[in-house]
Design an enzyme around this catalytic site. Structure first.
Site: not given
Ligand code: MSP
Length: 481
Positions: A19, A22, A128, A131, A145, A148, A298, A301
């Site tokens: 999304h 990322h 969780c 998380c 949590c 979530h 937030k 889905k």
């Molecule tokens: N897999 C773990 C990270 C492991 S690092 C050894 C993880 N994955 S994640 O896909 O949930 O998140 C990846 C990155 O995207 C994280 O840095 C997280 O903070 C960031 N984001 C997830 N949702 C986000 C938003 N809504 N906005 C900005 N960044 C976001 O955590």
């Protein structure tokens, strides 16, 4: 020998497709990677996929896919996003890659184990899956949590534990002394506050019957390694730690880990403690960015407000998305992603601001045989360029993307004013010398603007430089929407 610069994003959970949050993280890290490359550093830029854990298993069950098929599909979408956004990563690590990733995890485990930092114990508590984290009662809000909004699993099982608490005093000291830098300052305070409340040892494995998908403990196949413990190792496994360590020796420690606020704890407590236990250097800096919401909420889905980065890029182009996500918000605060605001920014900053200036200047420059080497004539413009470069450098040094862009746009508006004031279209008729001088000043400024924009909007910058080189206005960079 060049300076080395190692930068990483976090690795993305591939239980789902990417999304816009990322995309933000990829773009932030990419701008820094490109910036340091431009400064002449030997940059290594890593991103990747976190392919283990309960969440992925449960999603696969729900969708009726095999876990392998699910991660293959979603990981390829994350890879595609790096291409679509023009991300310049040097590598992409997958934690299911048993040849590249697992040896480093085993090596760390072995070292910690041989030092007596791993012990077997009983875990009775909460987990969780969202998380992928063990929670305390005190973490919950209304029994759920807080991130979530789900009740956590209640676990009672035999696990391996890591003596995290043993290393916390040293981690704390290193954070306080900025030997482990945490940006921004408020996140440093947050983590020091958490340490003050007390940090306990952490479970680092789950019985195989409760978690089938993951890396088995090498010498005890009845246990699967906790996903965070092994995922953090990606930062060194990608460099060959535990195998051919040439790149590890060259690039470790990381100069910057770029991660979101929800995973602060893992990157500034668990990871540093693991590295201390393994007697490895700590990352120099962990940069913590904020979160994107969508339409004020937030992204989720169930609400149906998840912003798909591929759609936005298709509509506006990668350069525009890169610009918007870094210009609109402070990098360390939360921000609301709004297609409406993106369009406004596009028209104001890109079509009317940058695009219009490039087009005006080149249309005029085209009319004369310009000696581009004549350089800056006007002292005030020269000063403005100098000031812009200083502000830009300071902003990127502090990882403040929006301020770096603000500095560039300030110079753009100075150039606009310069055009308005000197009216080169009139000079062209009655003062050829002055006309040449004014256009020369503007061309030099444009070139500087393009160079400063390179890390942010590499393709746009190239187009501007090419137009200047050819002294010819070609396409409109950003047609009004
Ligand atoms: N897999 C773990 C990270 C492991 S690092 C050894 C993880 N994955 S994640 O896909 O949930 O998140 C990846 C990155 O995207 C994280 O840095 C997280 O903070 C960031 N984001 C997830 N949702 C986000 C938003 N809504 N906005 C900005 N960044 C976001 O955590």
């Amino acid at each position: 020998m060049k300076n080395k610069f190692y930068i990483t994003t976090s690795i993305f959970y591939v239980n789902s497709v990417p999304h816009i949050g990322h995309a933000l993280e990829m773009v932030q890290a990419d701008v820094l990677a490109r910036y340091y490359r431009q400064l002449g550093d030997d940059v290594f830029f890593l991103t990747g996929a976190d392919e283990h854990g309960i969440k992925i298993v449960r999603t696969a069950e729900k969708t009726g896919k095999s876990v392998q098929a699910l991660i293959d599909e979603n990981t390829s979408e994350f890879k595609r996003l790096t291409e679509v956004l023009n991300i310049s990563n040097d590598d992409f690590i997958r934690t299911s890659d048993s040849k590249r990733h697992w040896p480093s995890v085993y090596k760390i485990w072995d070292i910690l184990n041989s030092k007596g930092d791993i012990y077997k114990g009983k875990y009775e508590g909460l987990y969780c899956a969202g998380c992928e984290a063990y929670l305390n009662q005190s973490d919950l809000v209304d029994g759920k949590c807080p991130i979530h909004k789900k009740e956590p699993d209640v676990l009672e099982e035999e696990n391996y534990f890591f003596k995290l608490s043993k290393y916390i005093p040293r981690v704390k000291e290193m954070i306080e002394k900025n030997e482990l830098g945490i940006v921004p300052e408020k996140r440093k305070k947050e983590i020091l506050g958490l340490i003050k409340q007390g940090v306990e040892d952490v479970s680092i494995s789950r019985p195989k019957e409760n978690l089938t998908w993951g890396i088995p403990v090498e010498k005890d196949a009845s246990q699967t390694i906790y996903v965070w413990f092994e995922a953090l190792c990606n930062y060194i496994s990608a460099l060959g730690y535990g195998g051919n360590e040439k790149n590890f020796e060259r690039y470790w420690p990381a100069d910057i880990h770029c991660v979101g606020k929800d995973i602060l704890r893992f990157h500034t407590l668990l990871w540093p403690a693991m590295l201390l236990a393994a007697e490895l250097p700590l990352p120099k800096k962990v940069f913590i960015h904020g979160y994107f919401t969508s339409e004020g909420q937030k992204m989720s889905k169930s609400i149906g407000n998840v912003v798909n980065p591929f759609d936005v890029v298709e509509k506006y182009g990668a350069e525009v998305v890169r610009y918007y996500v870094l210009r609109e918000f402070s990098s360390t605060e939360d921000g609301d992603f709004s297609a409406e605001r993106l369009k406004e920014r596009y028209n104001a900053d890109l079509a009317n601001g940058l695009g219009n200036l490039v087009s005006r200047v080149l249309t005029l420059a085209e009319k004369i045989k310009m000696n581009q080497e004549s350089g800056i004539i006007n002292h005030k413009i020269e000063e403005e360029i100098k000031l812009t470069k200083e502000n830009y450098k300071k902003a990127l040094g502090e990882i403040k993307f929006n301020e770096a862009l603000e500095a560039v746009w300030k110079l753009i508006s100075v150039c606009d004013e310069y055009v308005e004031k000197n009216k080169p279209w009139e000079l062209q008729k009655n003062d050829e010398k002055k006309f040449n001088e004014v256009i020369s000043d503007l061309l030099v400024s444009l070139k500087e603007i393009a160079i400063l924009l390179k890390p942010f909007m590499p393709r746009t910058a190239e187009k501007i430089l090419e137009q200047i080189k050819q002294n010819k206005k070609t396409e409109a960079l950003f047609p009004r929407l």
